[in-house]
Design a protein around this motif. Structure first.
Motif, PDB file in Angstrom:
ATOM      1  N   ASP A 140     -14.772  12.074  -2.475  1.00 39.71           N
ATOM      2  CA  ASP A 140     -15.069  11.001  -3.970  1.00 39.71           C
ATOM      3  C   ASP A 140     -13.310  10.196  -3.678  1.00 39.71           C
ATOM      4  OD1 ASP A 140     -17.232   9.695  -3.888  1.00 39.71           O
ATOM      5  OD2 ASP A 140     -17.690  11.937  -6.157  1.00 39.71           O
ATOM      6  N   TYR A 141     -12.379   9.559  -3.792  1.00 37.84           N
ATOM      7  CA  TYR A 141     -11.188   9.431  -4.116  1.00 37.84           C
ATOM      8  C   TYR A 141     -11.462   7.905  -5.583  1.00 37.84           C
ATOM      9  CZ  TYR A 141     -10.341  11.642   0.501  1.00 37.84           C
ATOM     10  OH  TYR A 141     -10.018  12.794   1.191  1.00 37.84           O
ATOM     11  N   THR A 142     -10.123   7.941  -5.777  1.00 37.52           N
ATOM     12  CA  THR A 142      -9.602   6.911  -7.035  1.00 37.52           C
ATOM     13  C   THR A 142      -8.312   6.302  -5.967  1.00 37.52           C
ATOM     14  OG1 THR A 142     -11.045   8.117  -8.229  1.00 37.52           O
ATOM     15  CG2 THR A 142      -8.652   6.173  -8.970  1.00 37.52           C
ATOM     16  N   THR A 143      -8.943   5.302  -5.924  1.00 34.91           N
ATOM     17  CA  THR A 143      -6.872   4.116  -5.269  1.00 34.91           C
ATOM     18  C   THR A 143      -7.331   3.291  -6.420  1.00 34.91           C
ATOM     19  OG1 THR A 143      -7.820   4.099  -2.652  1.00 34.91           O
ATOM     20  CG2 THR A 143      -6.231   2.553  -3.766  1.00 34.91           C
ATOM     21  N   LEU A 144      -5.140   3.171  -6.609  1.00 36.71           N
ATOM     22  CA  LEU A 144      -5.051   1.802  -7.946  1.00 36.71           C
ATOM     23  C   LEU A 144      -3.916   1.229  -6.541  1.00 36.71           C
ATOM     24  CD1 LEU A 144      -3.032   2.683 -11.084  1.00 36.71           C
ATOM     25  CD2 LEU A 144      -1.636   1.890  -9.187  1.00 36.71           C
ATOM     26  N   ASN A 145      -3.776   0.329  -6.646  1.00 37.31           N
ATOM     27  CA  ASN A 145      -3.039  -0.391  -5.834  1.00 37.31           C
ATOM     28  C   ASN A 145      -2.507  -1.931  -7.011  1.00 37.31           C
ATOM     29  OD1 ASN A 145      -3.451  -0.739  -3.187  1.00 37.31           O
ATOM     30  ND2 ASN A 145      -6.397  -1.349  -3.704  1.00 37.31           N
ATOM     31  N   ALA A 146      -1.116  -1.198  -7.010  1.00 34.68           N
ATOM     32  CA  ALA A 146      -0.401  -1.699  -8.035  1.00 34.68           C
ATOM     33  C   ALA A 146      -0.055  -2.956  -7.042  1.00 34.68           C
ATOM     34  CB  ALA A 146       0.964  -1.704  -8.537  1.00 34.68           C
ATOM     35  N   ILE A 147       0.403  -4.116  -7.494  1.00 39.65           N
ATOM     36  CA  ILE A 147       0.185  -5.411  -6.380  1.00 39.65           C
ATOM     37  C   ILE A 147       1.216  -6.079  -7.460  1.00 39.65           C
ATOM     38  CG2 ILE A 147      -0.392  -7.598  -5.565  1.00 39.65           C
ATOM     39  CD1 ILE A 147      -3.294  -7.011  -5.990  1.00 39.65           C
ATOM     40  N   ILE A 148       2.520  -6.381  -7.098  1.00 41.34           N
ATOM     41  CA  ILE A 148       3.999  -7.089  -8.101  1.00 41.34           C
ATOM     42  C   ILE A 148       4.390  -8.002  -6.747  1.00 41.34           C
ATOM     43  CG2 ILE A 148       6.298  -6.837  -7.589  1.00 41.34           C
ATOM     44  CD1 ILE A 148       5.766  -3.415  -7.894  1.00 41.34           C
ATOM     45  N   LEU A 149       4.579 -10.017  -7.743  1.00 38.92           N
ATOM     46  CA  LEU A 149       4.787 -11.082  -6.635  1.00 38.92           C
ATOM     47  C   LEU A 149       6.250 -11.330  -6.676  1.00 38.92           C
ATOM     48  CD1 LEU A 149       3.466 -12.808  -5.115  1.00 38.92           C
ATOM     49  CD2 LEU A 149       3.287 -14.383  -7.810  1.00 38.92           C
ATOM     50  N   LYS A 150       6.962 -11.432  -5.363  1.00 37.80           N
ATOM     51  CA  LYS A 150       8.449 -12.262  -6.317  1.00 37.80           C
ATOM     52  C   LYS A 150       8.605 -12.888  -5.298  1.00 37.80           C
ATOM     53  CE  LYS A 150      12.750 -11.366  -6.419  1.00 37.80           C
ATOM     54  NZ  LYS A 150      13.243 -12.291  -6.686  1.00 37.80           N
ATOM     55  N   ASP A 151       9.157 -13.911  -5.202  1.00 37.70           N
ATOM     56  CA  ASP A 151       9.210 -15.221  -4.351  1.00 37.70           C
ATOM     57  C   ASP A 151       8.218 -15.137  -3.127  1.00 37.70           C
ATOM     58  OD1 ASP A 151      11.483 -15.552  -5.327  1.00 37.70           O
ATOM     59  OD2 ASP A 151      12.598 -13.477  -4.082  1.00 37.70           O
ATOM     60  N   ASN A 152       8.185 -14.937  -1.821  1.00 37.20           N
ATOM     61  CA  ASN A 152       7.079 -15.690  -1.446  1.00 37.20           C
ATOM     62  C   ASN A 152       6.920 -14.223  -0.503  1.00 37.20           C
ATOM     63  OD1 ASN A 152       7.724 -18.526  -1.568  1.00 37.20           O
ATOM     64  ND2 ASN A 152       8.873 -18.377  -0.347  1.00 37.20           N
ATOM     65  N   TYR A 153       6.512 -13.030  -1.367  1.00 35.61           N
ATOM     66  CA  TYR A 153       5.821 -11.666  -1.024  1.00 35.61           C
ATOM     67  C   TYR A 153       5.526 -11.370  -1.181  1.00 35.61           C
ATOM     68  CZ  TYR A 153       8.696 -13.097   3.552  1.00 35.61           C
ATOM     69  OH  TYR A 153       9.634 -13.541   4.570  1.00 35.61           O
ATOM     70  N   TYR A 154       4.351 -10.120  -1.504  1.00 36.83           N
ATOM     71  CA  TYR A 154       3.406  -9.812  -2.450  1.00 36.83           C
ATOM     72  C   TYR A 154       4.397  -8.059  -2.021  1.00 36.83           C
ATOM     73  CZ  TYR A 154      -0.393  -9.242   0.004  1.00 36.83           C
ATOM     74  OH  TYR A 154      -1.906  -9.014   0.903  1.00 36.83           O
ATOM     75  N   TYR A 155       3.942  -7.334  -2.718  1.00 36.37           N
ATOM     76  CA  TYR A 155       4.393  -5.692  -2.319  1.00 36.37           C
ATOM     77  C   TYR A 155       2.612  -5.385  -3.072  1.00 36.37           C
ATOM     78  CZ  TYR A 155       9.186  -6.867  -0.664  1.00 36.37           C
ATOM     79  OH  TYR A 155      10.304  -7.433  -0.455  1.00 36.37           O
TER      80      TYR A 155
END
Length: 184
Positions: A140-155
């Motif tokens: 069992d895994y837990t995943t966290l995705n932090a989504i950061i939007l900057k201009d025309n891209y996301y990280y």
């Protein structure tokens, strides 16, 4: 004669170009990288990796970071953090981007359930955490995705850990996310 000269010039150009690539040192996967190499690989962003973590190239040559205590185990780390940059396409706000991202995950995982946590970074404004559980090879895994939007891209800053270890490293991960800087 002109063709022969052109061919010879092309051959020399290719030979010199190829020989310069041969001199580029190959980075061995899953081995600890020095700080200079890590800084070089962080071409478009930077994060502060804690002293109790190490950086390496994972199986697909992506820069990853894992707790040093896992370095002692001679297998692929099961706890890691890595960053991807993608074109935002038509998504101009974090809400629409989050909906798009969740829909992608729903297609990938059957019965997909997640928690959404909203955060804020001084430089980039609001970002979202999408946290979910998965099972690979009966682990069992837990995943966290932090989504950061900057201009025309996301990280996407992804932290993945065995569910039992998730909380153990969570404070380090939050500090890394808050140290995230896009190079302009």
């Amino acid at each position: 004669m002109k063709r022969l000269s052109l061919f010879f010039s092309f051959f020399i150009f290719i030979s010199v170009g190829c020989s310069s690539t041969k001199n580029t040192p190959k980075i061995e996967k899953f081995t600890e990288l020095d700080a200079t190499t890590v800084k070089t690989l962080m071409k478009e962003y930077s994060i502060d990796v804690p002293n109790n973590w190490y950086s390496y190239l994972e199986g697909h040559n992506h820069l990853s970071h894992s707790p040093k205590e896992l370095l002692l185990n001679k297998y692929v780390p099961q706890t890691n953090l890595y960053i991807f940059k993608k074109k935002a396409k038509k998504y101009t706000n974090i809400n629409d981007l989050t909906i798009y991202f969740v829909k992608k995950l729903e297609k990938k995982y059957q019965n997909f359930n997640y928690d959404l946590v909203k955060g804020s970074l001084p430089l980039y404004g609001r970002y979202n955490f999408i946290i979910y559980k998965t099972n690979y090879f009966n682990k069992d895994y837990t995943t966290l995705n932090a989504i950061i939007l900057k201009d025309n891209y996301y990280y996407t800053i992804t932290y993945r850990a065995l569910s039992n270890d998730y909380q153990k490293y969570a404070d380090d991960v939050v500090k890394m996310i808050h140290s995230f800087r896009i190079k302009e």
